[in-house]
Design a protein around this motif. Structure first.
Motif, short mmCIF file in Angstrom:
data_model
loop_
_atom_site.label_atom_id
_atom_site.label_comp_id
_atom_site.label_asym_id
_atom_site.label_seq_id
_atom_site.Cartn_x
_atom_site.Cartn_y
_atom_site.Cartn_z
N ASN A 123 -1.43 0.96 -5.15
CA ASN A 123 -1.63 2.36 -4.78
C ASN A 123 -1.53 3.25 -6.03
O ASN A 123 -0.50 3.29 -6.69
N GLY B 106 -1.05 -5.33 -6.55
CA GLY B 106 -0.85 -5.12 -5.13
C GLY B 106 -0.10 -6.28 -4.51
O GLY B 106 -0.26 -7.43 -4.92
N GLY C 270 0.80 -1.22 0.00
CA GLY C 270 0.00 0.00 0.00
C GLY C 270 0.83 1.26 0.00
O GLY C 270 0.74 2.08 -0.92
N ASN D 198 -6.47 -2.06 5.75
CA ASN D 198 -5.72 -1.02 5.04
C ASN D 198 -4.29 -0.89 5.56
O ASN D 198 -3.80 0.22 5.83
N TYR E 230 -1.40 2.01 5.06
CA TYR E 230 -2.03 3.27 4.65
C TYR E 230 -2.24 4.17 5.87
O TYR E 230 -2.18 3.72 7.02
#
Length: 270
Positions: free
Chosen positions: A46, A95, A20, A205, A208
């Motif tokens: 991202n 990712g 991320g 997440n 992040y």
């Protein structure tokens, strides 16, 4: 032993974008993005990474969205082959790592069948990065000498997890793509013999600014993590409890995280 001969096409690079945070991409992956003519990117890559690409490069979004119309794998394979045959340097940006539940192997098979050159550039998988950013070592002397990574759903979405007998005794069990089945997974692990008091952490997440960590046990985690959504990583085992003591990452509580694009590619027929 003869080597496969490739025509003078372009080349496809399967680049792992990492978990991320854009700074967690590898140096080689970053260099390829800067040089690529075409970037074919996923939902979990991202989008900030696109800012380092050439202004002349073509960006093609092929993210798969759970429960919503998405670009098929057949279409994605077709795009990669088509662009490479145009002589382009193609960065297939995924990712995490392309070979960890990223269907990278399927794309390599399609590229090889089409006689298109390809190279795999490994990335940091969320299976490792999410626990690390939550302060959870997946191995630790005298506690866990191994860890297992498994997907929380199957292609048919019909997994009852009855075949998890071999996983129940894993020192540290890391589950990707399992939020939809979290209650069922926890219940089945207990049924197969894991203590209901086994620590569990869910990291949403990871890496992040809006990373969130929820802790509980196999008995309580489904309720504790209610409201969390994908992408999230589930960690089961004694080391999940270390998250409280070793937590180091400070999320930006005022941030909502990096916006993820929801474009759908319709230019290519499957």
């Amino acid at each position: 032993m003869s080597e496969q001969k490739y025509p003078a096409y372009g080349k496809v690079y399967l680049v792992g974008a990492g978990p991320g945070d854009p700074e967690l991409i590898t140096v080689k992956g970053s260099n390829i993005l800067q040089e690529a003519d075409v970037i074919v990117y996923d939902r979990l890559a991202n989008p900030e990474l696109l800012s380092i690409t050439s202004e002349e490069s073509e960006h093609i979004y092929v993210g798969k969205r759970p429960g919503k119309p998405s670009v098929s794998q057949k279409q994605i394979n077709h795009i990669l082959v088509t662009k490479a045959r145009e002589g382009k340097k193609v960065a297939r940006l995924k990712g995490g790592d392309s070979f960890v539940f990223g269907r990278g192997g399927e794309e390599c098979i399609a590229l090889k069948a089409a006689n298109v050159r390809y190279e795999v550039v490994p990335g940091i998988s969320s299976a490792l990065a999410a626990p690390a950013y939550a302060g959870i070592p997946v191995t630790h002397r005298k506690v866990a000498r191994s860890f297992t990574v498994v997907t929380g759903h199957t292609i048919k979405k019909s997994d009852s997890f009855e075949n998890w007998c071999h996983l129940v005794n894993s020192d540290t069990l890391v589950i990707l793509m399992g939020m939809r089945n979290l209650h069922k997974i926890a219940e089945q692990l207990v049924r197969l013999g894991r203590s209901e008091d086994t620590p569990v952490a869910v990291i949403q997440n990871a890496t992040y600014g809006d990373q969130k960590v929820v802790r509980g046990t196999l008995e309580t985690i489904a309720e504790e993590a209610e409201g969390l959504s994908s992408p999230a990583t589930i960690v089961v085992g004694e080391l999940a409890s270390q998250s409280r003591e070793l937590s180091w990452f400070q999320a930006d509580t005022g941030e909502t995280g990096v916006a993820r694009e929801d474009h759908i590619l319709t230019n290519f027929a499957g």
